[in-house]
Scaffold this motif. Structure first.
Motif, PDB file in Angstrom:
ATOM      1  N   LEU A   1      -6.564   0.949   3.482  1.00 33.15           N
ATOM      2  CA  LEU A   1      -7.420   0.646   2.338  1.00 33.15           C
ATOM      3  C   LEU A   1      -8.605  -0.164   2.835  1.00 33.15           C
TER       4      LEU A   1
ATOM      5  N   ASP B   1      -9.126  -5.429   5.211  1.00 29.96           N
ATOM      6  CA  ASP B   1      -8.533  -4.107   5.000  1.00 29.96           C
ATOM      7  C   ASP B   1      -6.997  -4.200   4.991  1.00 29.96           C
TER       8      ASP B   1
ATOM      9  N   PHE C   1      -7.092  -5.729  -8.069  1.00 35.55           N
ATOM     10  CA  PHE C   1      -7.454  -5.368  -6.693  1.00 35.55           C
ATOM     11  C   PHE C   1      -8.091  -3.983  -6.706  1.00 35.55           C
ATOM     12  N   SER C   2      -9.144  -3.811  -5.879  1.00 30.94           N
ATOM     13  CA  SER C   2      -9.800  -2.508  -5.761  1.00 30.94           C
ATOM     14  C   SER C   2     -10.146  -2.239  -4.306  1.00 30.94           C
ATOM     15  N   SER C   3     -10.156  -0.964  -3.943  1.00 29.96           N
ATOM     16  CA  SER C   3     -10.603  -0.526  -2.623  1.00 29.96           C
ATOM     17  C   SER C   3     -11.204   0.864  -2.769  1.00 29.96           C
TER      18      SER C   3
ATOM     19  N   LYS D   1     -14.188 -10.738  -1.553  1.00 28.71           N
ATOM     20  CA  LYS D   1     -13.929  -9.630  -0.640  1.00 28.71           C
ATOM     21  C   LYS D   1     -12.806 -10.037   0.296  1.00 28.71           C
TER      22      LYS D   1
ATOM     23  N   PHE E   1      -0.480  -6.138   1.330  1.00 26.26           N
ATOM     24  CA  PHE E   1      -1.664  -6.943   1.006  1.00 26.26           C
ATOM     25  C   PHE E   1      -1.209  -8.283   0.476  1.00 26.26           C
TER      26      PHE E   1
ATOM     27  N   ASN F   1       0.840  -1.194   0.000  1.00 23.69           N
ATOM     28  CA  ASN F   1       0.000   0.000   0.000  1.00 23.69           C
ATOM     29  C   ASN F   1       0.884   1.257   0.000  1.00 23.69           C
TER      30      ASN F   1
ATOM     31  N   CYS G   1     -12.040  -3.769   0.454  1.00 25.09           N
ATOM     32  CA  CYS G   1     -11.101  -4.345  -0.520  1.00 25.09           C
ATOM     33  C   CYS G   1     -11.705  -5.567  -1.207  1.00 25.09           C
TER      34      CYS G   1
END
Length: 775
Positions: free
Chosen positions: A707, A729, A756-758, A726, A736, A701, A710
């Protein structure tokens, strides 16, 4: 052997209408009316068909019971073998998962079927007719139906676009038939039925329908197909490669992102055929790759016919999936087939990647192509016009609110390969199509195919949509600043370095780079001559001559006195979480003092060029001595931009300046993406078909805050079906890591792709190559 007319074979019960005959009024007065004469003719036809139907039923029943003079010796088909695997290997279709349950062929190539009959076949007495039918109303005259008499012969030959069939071997109760399809036949699902009878009787007494789907595809391996591609490496790349890249980022920092095209997956061909049924393309025209490509550019988007995906560019994807969260085409097509509704959401690179999947599935050579600084000319002027007020703020819509020209940071379309017999010689090869809904073309949201060579030469009169595509790569960008001394309220300011079509990128044939972009191929020279060259200007003026609205805009007045030099320093690479500077170098080259007003701004933008948030603005008025230099600088800190970024983390910087003494105006802009960390993928242990394996996905990160919310999406053809999960965090500046178990399904080199998305950081993506051993 040649195709025979369909009238030689009487209709069977399955070919007749089943509606109840209408009651006929025999009154002469009524029957003489034109409308009733038509109904009487229809009634007579129906009665004749009904009689034929009853007669056929009678003959078939007698044949089955052995009570006719000839039926007891008639050859009947009991089973049809399609040799799916063998034919698939010969037709380069054995990678399709459906090839185990459906016959998948390429047009123009020969294929074999076998018949198991109730008794040995006798070519002197028995007749075999093979019917191939396409679409809801197959007709011989429209090329959607073929009737072949399969007699003895060495090999089938497709001459003059006609089907052919020969019996190559007959042994006891097995008959081997070779069939040749024409290299221009329609693309999609064909149905086959086989009728048998006695030659002397000329009447079919047995019909065997083949229940399996027979897919017919375009054939880039056949020199008489319009999509013929002679180079093996290019066919492997543009037809058979099921994982590739779509380029995003900026022209200074192009960033290739993996996409799983997955054209061989089980859901793709049925989905593709269904989408073609939604198009306005008649079935008889589905052998023409020019019209097929045009139809595909329409049905990928949902704008007109409820197509595959919905476009959205406002950043709110709460009721669907964010465009940058997809890893490939398969999960989109699966959702579409499950729900029957267009899938949310897509942007240009998703539309383009889906188009690759559909085209390659059908055998149409296709690639994604990214145009950096892509113009969207909304009024066919071949220019992109932007207006600014006296404070340097952009006037959205221009003075009258009707000018919505824009420059997208990048735009992704598709190139498809084909001959163009509808254009003059030399304009075949790569053709541009675009499924992103931007402008209407013949009342539908579609674009192309436009010849790349026509675009390069400015031949905007050639089909299809060439003027729009030419503007995308070669329009001039014109900035106008509010000026009370001008007769119309604005004066034009010169743009020095912000050219449209700065760079055009696609994937290099045969190259593959999981960790970088060494597989990037700059193809700008194929679409336009060098910027500012004589050839490039000639192409522009050639296009201007063919575009009425462009005449006035290209007849600019002479420039005023310009003795102050301005240069906006371009930003090459800024990593997420770092500060950046807006810098303008100014040099007074005159012998006099110059008073200058300048404004520097930075904004977060969507990749379409639409401004979202203002990050920082600085302005000033200062005096410059003769032959002096000065640097204007404004720094933007991470805390000033982190919470205001949107898709792709793109930032636009803009500078505008005016010299009081000479009324010289200048403006320039630049945009760049913040560089995000890659998603690292490591596979542990031996990977073999059917054996358990693990893959670990990780990154660091870059932000000083956690984040949250996630998620990770992953897939790999032959490795792992699409999966959405899912995860927990991620701590500020923390690591991560996520581990997934999977069982490989197919051997060979396979790709794992993940994103990956947050809420705070999105579009972290990565890919890895996995070599799977046979069990």
């Amino acid at each position: 052997m040649t195709t025979q007319a369909a009238s030689g074979c009487s209709a069977t019960v399955d070919e007749l209408p089943c509606e109840r005959p209408a009651k006929v009024n025999s009154s002469p007065k009524i029957m003489n009316r034109p409308g009733n004469r038509t109904r009487a003719t229809a009634q007579a036809t129906y009665v004749n068909n009904l009689r034929t139907n009853f007669t056929n039923n009678f003959i078939n029943r007698r044949a089955l019971s052995g009570e006719t003079g000839f039926a007891e010796s008639c050859c009947k088909v009991e089973f049809v073998e399609l040799y799916k695997s063998e034919n698939a290997k010969r037709h380069y279709t054995d990678q399709y998962e459906l090839s185990e349950e459906s016959l998948i062929l390429r047009r123009g190539f020969k294929f074999f079927i076998a018949l198991r009959t109730n008794r040995p076949f006798d070519s002197d007495r028995d007749e075999i007719r093979i019917f191939m039918e396409f679409g809801p109303k197959p007709l011989v005259a429209k090329g959607t139906k073929a009737v072949m008499i399969a007699g003895p012969g060495e090999t089938a030959e497709s001459n003059n676009g006609r089907w052919d069939a020969v019996v190559t071997n007959a042994s006891e109760n097995d008959v081997i038939i070779e069939i040749a399809s024409p290299p221009n036949c329609q693309i999609g699902i064909w149905r086959c039925s086989i009728a048998t009878g006695l030659i002397e009787n000329k009447r079919a007494v047995s019909v065997k329908k083949v229940e399996d789907d027979i897919y017919m595809l375009l054939n880039p391996w056949h020199e008489n197909d319009l999509v013929y591609l002679s180079n093996d490496d290019e066919r492997n790349e543009y037809v058979l490669n099921d994982v590739g890249k779509v380029w995003m980022g900026s022209y200074k920092e192009p960033k290739g992102r993996r996409w799983v095209f997955g054209q061989f997956e089980d859901v793709v061909l049925p989905c593709t055929i269904l989408l073609l049924e939604l198009s306005d393309l008649p079935h008889e025209d589905r052998g023409n790759p020019i019209l097929l490509a045009r139809a595909i550019s329409a049905v990928v988007n949902d704008a007109d016919e409820g197509g595959l995906v919905i476009g959205r560019w406002d950043g709110d994807y709460s009721d669907g999936t964010s465009p940058y969260a997809w890893t490939g085409s398969l999960p989109i097509m699966e959702e579409y087939m499950r729900t029957g509704e267009p899938v949310a959401y897509a942007q240009c690179w998703v539309f383009s990647a889906l188009t690759v999947t559909i085209c390659r599935a059908l055998g149409l050579p296709c690639r994604t192509t990214t145009n950096y600084v892509s113009a969207h000319d909304t009024n066919s002027s071949l220019t992109v016009d932007k207006y600014f007020d006296y404070r340097g703020e952009e006037i959205v819509g221009g003075p009258d609110g009707s000018c919505h020209d824009s420059c997208w940071n990048f735009h992704v379309w598709n190139d498809v390969w084909m001959s163009r017999p509808d254009l003059p010689r030399g304009y075949g090869g790569w053709q541009i199509i675009d499924a992103t809904p931007q402008e209407m073309s013949e009342s539908m949201m579609r674009c192309g195919p436009a010849s790349v060579e026509a675009v390069r030469k400015g031949q905007v009169g050639f089909l299809y949509d060439t003027p729009f595509v030419f503007s995308e790569v070669n329009a001039d960008v014109c900035h106008f600043k509010e000026d009370p001394q001008s007769h119309w309220g604005f004066s034009r300011s010169r743009t020095n370095q912000y050219h449209v079509g700065r760079r055009i990128i696609t994937k290099m044939v045969g190259a593959d780079d999981d960790n970088g972009d060494s597989d990037m191929w700059d193809v700008t020279g194929f679409y336009k001559s060098a910027e500012g060259s004589r050839e490039e200007r000639m192409a522009v003026f050639n296009a201007v001559r063919g575009t009425d609205r462009a005449h006035a805009l290209y007849d600019f007045p002479a420039e005023g006195q310009e003795d102050v030099f301005f240069d906006l320093v371009e930003i090459d690479k800024i990593h997420f979480g770092q500060p950046f500077d807006l810098t303008v170098n100014i040099e007074n080259r005159s012998n006099e003092v110059r008073n200058i007003d300048a404004v520097l701004t930075s904004d977060s933008i969507f990749y379409t060029g639409v401004t979202v948030h203002r990050l920082k603005r600085a302005e000033g008025h200062f005096q410059m001595e003769p032959h002096s230099s000065q640097i204007l600088r404004c720094q933007v800190l991470p805390e000033e931009y982190e919470s205001k970024l949107v898709d792709h983390s793109l930032i636009k910087i803009h500078a505008i300046a005016t010299v009081s003494q000479t009324r010289q105006t200048w403006s320039e802009e630049d945009d760049f993406p913040l560089i995000k960390p890659p998603l690292d993928i490591k596979v542990d242990g031996r990977t073999a078909v059917g054996e358990p394996c693990t893959a670990t996905f990780s990154f660091t990160n870059p932000l000083n805050r956690p984040l949250t919310n996630c998620t990770i999406r992953l897939e790999g053809p032959g490795l792992q079906y699409p999966k959405f999960l899912k995860t927990s965090d991620v701590d500020p500046n923390g690591e991560f890591s996520y581990t997934e178990s999977f069982h490989p399904r197919r051997p060979g080199d396979r790709k794992f792709v993940a994103t990956f998305s947050s809420d705070q950081l999105a579009d972290i993506s990565g890919s890895a190559t996995v070599t799977v051993e046979s069990p």
